[in-house]
Write an enzyme that holds these catalytic residues in place. Structure first.
Site, PDB file in Angstrom:
ATOM      1  N   ARG A  78     -10.861   6.358 -36.600  1.00 16.90           N
ATOM      2  CA  ARG A  78     -11.249   5.194 -37.179  1.00 16.90           C
ATOM      3  C   ARG A  78     -10.051   4.115 -36.925  1.00 16.90           C
ATOM      4  NH1 ARG A  78     -14.286   7.064 -43.006  1.00 16.90           N
ATOM      5  NH2 ARG A  78     -16.358   6.929 -41.910  1.00 16.90           N
TER       6      ARG A  78
ATOM      7  N   GLN B 117     -11.309  17.185 -48.735  1.00 16.19           N
ATOM      8  CA  GLN B 117     -12.549  17.841 -48.944  1.00 16.19           C
ATOM      9  C   GLN B 117     -12.438  19.348 -49.015  1.00 16.19           C
ATOM     10  OE1 GLN B 117     -15.299  16.232 -45.819  1.00 16.19           O
ATOM     11  NE2 GLN B 117     -15.551  14.374 -47.135  1.00 16.19           N
TER      12      GLN B 117
ATOM     13  N   ASP C 175     -11.200   5.187 -47.008  1.00 13.44           N
ATOM     14  CA  ASP C 175     -12.579   4.840 -46.595  1.00 13.44           C
ATOM     15  C   ASP C 175     -12.565   3.386 -46.510  1.00 13.44           C
ATOM     16  OD1 ASP C 175     -13.273   7.255 -45.693  1.00 13.44           O
ATOM     17  OD2 ASP C 175     -14.492   7.770 -47.629  1.00 13.44           O
TER      18      ASP C 175
END
Length: 427
Positions: free
Chosen positions: A336, A165, A305
């Site tokens: 995660r 990002q 993701d």
């Protein structure tokens, strides 16, 4: 593996891509004229991004039903002073500061405690090298203040090992800089998201090229564009996985072989696990075959993701499944890898965890309440496991956190799988 009964060949209603919606919204804000985004995702993250744009002085007009947004850009960065609230949206915290830095004024960005915990140092350092005056909390996170007077452009090296990002934010701001931008992105993760960014920039008229690991963006202005937002491939992973574990057929229209989203490659992981997969021109269909194969090792670094979707259903496979290349997923809404591992262990599943990998062994899930960590993807992934487990085995401590990207997730799952009993969505 227990099947959940539903009518064969169901069509899922997947909302628009978050990644495309927020990128297109920023590109529209940077373009001269009014752009129209059709079928944008309407969720906590995209609404936070839209509100942040209006806070920067960008006019946004939505239809009453939110099926179309009109965004009017001035062909330049914002001017004036603004305090911008990003809520939980990592895209807002990483895409908007470079855009603001191409303008003139003082812009302060802040967000929730969850967002404040996510790193920003590579982006802050890059903006400083390009001529911005940037101040961050402890030099590494929100709140971040940009005292802007335009960005110079030129050549920089960017550490892209933590997130793609940072690079996306710089690339999208580049046509507003004084001179062309050249970026050497070291150790880039999640490359498909950069490919998406480049494709959308070109759709809005930017000139982008790549050679020998260097991305170059010229200063040709963006032009206003009408864009239809395709369904979110990351979100579609949950219904595709649900088809695989329940022996049913699910089709997602609007996601075909020309999709901009790398996360559609998740269906290849399901193919490896034994599901039947058909990727057509305008839709993708997954059919479960009644069993889930394991015994494979898969690098999911470029589609991280979706690794949680595979890891959550891996106990249903007939042999262990190892997922690698996902170390950067520790720096998302939650750690995660750790979150998935701890929840599976709590359900009685044997798990081996490494810095950038996880191995999940076959097992029958025991009743457990999933710790979501306010992470939408944890909640949705484990809900899919619950479809194939005994009723009531899997519950969520925060079912409403899915609103970050798919507010209607529980309702849609109930429509596709009538036996599914949605939990209360109160926070």
């Amino acid at each position: 593996m227990t099947r959940t009964t539903t009518s064969p060949g169901r069509t899922a209603r997947i909302p628009g891509s978050k990644s495309i919606t927020n990128r297109a919204a920023l590109l529209a804000a940077a373009a001269q004229g009014t752009s129209r985004l059709r079928a944008p995702l309407v969720s906590d993250d995209t609404l936070a991004f839209r509100t942040a744009l209006t806070g920067l002085g960008v006019p946004v007009r939505a239809t009453d039903d939110d099926t179309s947004w009109e965004i009017t850009g001035g062909g330049r960065g914002p001017t004036g002073d603004a305090d911008v609230w990003c809520n939980d949206a990592g895209t807002a915290a990483r895409f908007l500061p470079p855009f603001a830095a191409t303008g003139t004024g003082r812009f302060t960005f802040d967000g929730s405690p969850q967002l404040r915990a996510r790193p920003l140092r590579p982006l802050a350092d890059a903006l400083t090298r390009l001529g911005a005056d940037v101040r961050t909390e402890s030099g590494a996170s929100l709140p971040l203040t940009v005292r802007a007077s335009g960005l110079d452009g030129g050549r920089i090296e960017l550490d892209s090992s933590l997130s793609s990002q940072y690079l996306t934010g710089l690339l999208m701001a580049a046509p507003l800089m004084r001179t062309p931008l050249e970026v050497g992105a070291r150790d880039l993760v999640s490359r498909p998201y950069i490919d998406m960014t480049i494709a959308l920039m070109r759709r809005f008229g930017a000139e982008v090229s790549e050679s020998d690991g260097t991305l170059r963006v010229g200063t040709r202005p963006y032009r206003a564009t009408d864009l239809h937002i395709e369904p979110d491939a990351s979100t579609a992973s949950y219904v595709f996985a649900a088809a695989a574990v329940t022996g049913t057929t699910i089709t997602v229209p609007g996601l075909g072989r020309d999709s901009l989203q790398g996360d559609l490659r998740f269906v290849e992981a399901l193919r490896k696990a034994g599901a039947d997969v058909e990727i057509g021109a305008d839709a993708t269909t997954v059919t479960g075959t009644g069993r889930l194969r394991g015994g494979f090792d898969l690098d999911m670094g470029e589609i991280s993701d979706t690794f949680m979707t595979l890891a959550a259903i891996a106990p249903l496979a007939d042999a262990p499944v190892t997922i690698r290349g996902i170390g950067h997923a520790r720096l998302k809404e939650s750690d995660r890898i750790a979150a998935v591992a701890k929840n599976l262990v709590a359900a009685g599943i044997r798990v081996e965890e490494g810095r950038d990998r996880i191995t999940v062994h076959p097992g029958v899930p025991a009743p457990t309440r999933i710790a979501c960590h306010r992470d939408h993807r944890i909640a949705m992934a484990f809900t899919v496991l619950g479809l194939a487990a005994a009723p009531g085995t899997i519950t969520l401590d925060d079912p409403a956190c899915v609103g970050k990207t798919f507010p209607g997730f529980h309702t849609e799952l109930r429509r596709l799988f009538p036996a599914y009993e949605p939990q209360e969505e109160h926070r």
